[in-house]
Structure formats: C-alpha cells, structure tokens
Design a protein around this motif. Structure first.
Motif, PDB file in Angstrom:
ATOM      1  N   MET A  12       0.852  -1.162   0.000  1.00 30.62           N
ATOM      2  CA  MET A  12       0.000   0.000   0.000  1.00 30.62           C
ATOM      3  C   MET A  12       0.902   1.231   0.000  1.00 30.62           C
ATOM      4  N   VAL A  13       0.609   2.157  -0.890  1.00 30.16           N
ATOM      5  CA  VAL A  13       1.379   3.394  -0.974  1.00 30.16           C
ATOM      6  C   VAL A  13       0.432   4.589  -1.012  1.00 30.16           C
ATOM      7  N   LEU A  14       0.965   5.745  -0.674  1.00 29.76           N
ATOM      8  CA  LEU A  14       0.189   6.981  -0.688  1.00 29.76           C
ATOM      9  C   LEU A  14       0.602   7.811  -1.893  1.00 29.76           C
ATOM     10  N   ASP A  15      -0.365   8.143  -2.721  1.00 28.80           N
ATOM     11  CA  ASP A  15      -0.181   9.057  -3.842  1.00 28.80           C
ATOM     12  C   ASP A  15      -0.393  10.451  -3.264  1.00 28.80           C
ATOM     13  N   THR A  16       0.698  11.138  -2.929  1.00 24.20           N
ATOM     14  CA  THR A  16       0.579  12.436  -2.263  1.00 24.20           C
ATOM     15  C   THR A  16       0.075  13.527  -3.205  1.00 24.20           C
ATOM     16  N   THR A  69      -4.681   6.462  -1.480  1.00 28.12           N
ATOM     17  CA  THR A  69      -3.834   5.301  -1.232  1.00 28.12           C
ATOM     18  C   THR A  69      -4.173   4.238  -2.260  1.00 28.12           C
ATOM     19  N   GLY A  70      -3.170   3.446  -2.624  1.00 25.29           N
ATOM     20  CA  GLY A  70      -3.399   2.416  -3.619  1.00 25.29           C
ATOM     21  C   GLY A  70      -2.404   1.282  -3.491  1.00 25.29           C
ATOM     22  N   VAL A  71      -2.708   0.207  -4.192  1.00 24.32           N
ATOM     23  CA  VAL A  71      -1.862  -0.980  -4.246  1.00 24.32           C
ATOM     24  C   VAL A  71      -0.983  -0.859  -5.488  1.00 24.32           C
ATOM     25  N   PHE A  72       0.306  -1.067  -5.323  1.00 23.56           N
ATOM     26  CA  PHE A  72       1.244  -1.016  -6.438  1.00 23.56           C
ATOM     27  C   PHE A  72       0.930  -2.129  -7.429  1.00 23.56           C
ATOM     28  N   VAL A  93       2.776   4.053   3.292  1.00 22.14           N
ATOM     29  CA  VAL A  93       1.666   4.202   4.241  1.00 22.14           C
ATOM     30  C   VAL A  93       2.010   3.363   5.464  1.00 22.14           C
ATOM     31  N   PRO A  94       2.039   3.954   6.658  1.00 20.24           N
ATOM     32  CA  PRO A  94       2.331   3.156   7.855  1.00 20.24           C
ATOM     33  C   PRO A  94       1.303   2.040   8.018  1.00 20.24           C
ATOM     34  N   PRO A  95       1.718   0.871   8.497  1.00 20.30           N
ATOM     35  CA  PRO A  95       0.789  -0.261   8.645  1.00 20.30           C
ATOM     36  C   PRO A  95      -0.454   0.071   9.465  1.00 20.30           C
ATOM     37  N   PHE A  96      -0.340   0.919  10.470  1.00 16.45           N
ATOM     38  CA  PHE A  96      -1.492   1.248  11.311  1.00 16.45           C
ATOM     39  C   PHE A  96      -2.482   2.166  10.601  1.00 16.45           C
ATOM     40  N   ALA A  97      -2.099   2.723   9.451  1.00 14.64           N
ATOM     41  CA  ALA A  97      -2.978   3.651   8.730  1.00 14.64           C
ATOM     42  C   ALA A  97      -3.888   2.946   7.728  1.00 14.64           C
ATOM     43  N   THR A  98      -3.659   1.648   7.497  1.00 12.93           N
ATOM     44  CA  THR A  98      -4.494   0.940   6.538  1.00 12.93           C
ATOM     45  C   THR A  98      -5.841   0.620   7.165  1.00 12.93           C
ATOM     46  N   VAL A 107       6.848   6.215 -14.094  1.00 14.07           N
ATOM     47  CA  VAL A 107       5.398   6.165 -13.895  1.00 14.07           C
ATOM     48  C   VAL A 107       5.028   4.890 -13.144  1.00 14.07           C
ATOM     49  N   VAL A 108       4.253   5.053 -12.083  1.00 19.33           N
ATOM     50  CA  VAL A 108       3.804   3.928 -11.262  1.00 19.33           C
ATOM     51  C   VAL A 108       2.295   3.793 -11.418  1.00 19.33           C
ATOM     52  N   PHE A 109       1.837   2.553 -11.560  1.00 15.66           N
ATOM     53  CA  PHE A 109       0.412   2.274 -11.716  1.00 15.66           C
ATOM     54  C   PHE A 109      -0.119   1.720 -10.403  1.00 15.66           C
TER      55      PHE A 109
END
Length: 61
Positions: free
Chosen positions: A1-5, A10-13, A42-47, A20-22
């Motif tokens: 899980m990553v954050l698109d700032t 948030t999304g899955v890589f 994304v910190p694990p506790f934020a999911t 470019v990342v999808f």
C-alpha cells in the motif's frame, strides 16, 4: 500500500514503467498512474481494517 501524495489517495502497487507507477484502489477499481516521485509509504497502522473486523466493530454499535 502506498500513498499518492499528489492526489491524496492510497493504492496498491501494480506496475512501474520508467518513473510512472500504476496503482489500484485496495478494494478494487480503476487503476491510475502517477509519477513515482509523488509516492510515499503508508504506515501499517494507517491501513483500513479488514472487512470482518469492520463488521464486528460495527455490530457493537
């Protein structure tokens, strides 16, 4: 899980082509792309909790 700032999502890589990342929403949905420089971890506790945890929590209300 990553954050698109850039977009505040948030999304899955899914894949990377050059810089470019999808990404795709965690629950499924339409994929989007963003320059990798805009991504952050994304910190694990934020999911969000899993569906079964959410159902059990909401049942107590």
């Amino acid at each position: 899980m990553v954050l698109d700032t850039l977009n505040g999502r948030t999304g899955v890589f899914m894949d990377r082509v050059g810089t470019v990342v999808f990404l795709r929403p965690a629950g499924g949905g339409v994929e989007w792309d963003v320059d990798g420089r805009w991504l952050d971890r994304v910190p694990p506790f934020a999911t969000p909790p899993a569906d079964d945890v959410r159902v059990a929590r909401d049942a107590g209300r």
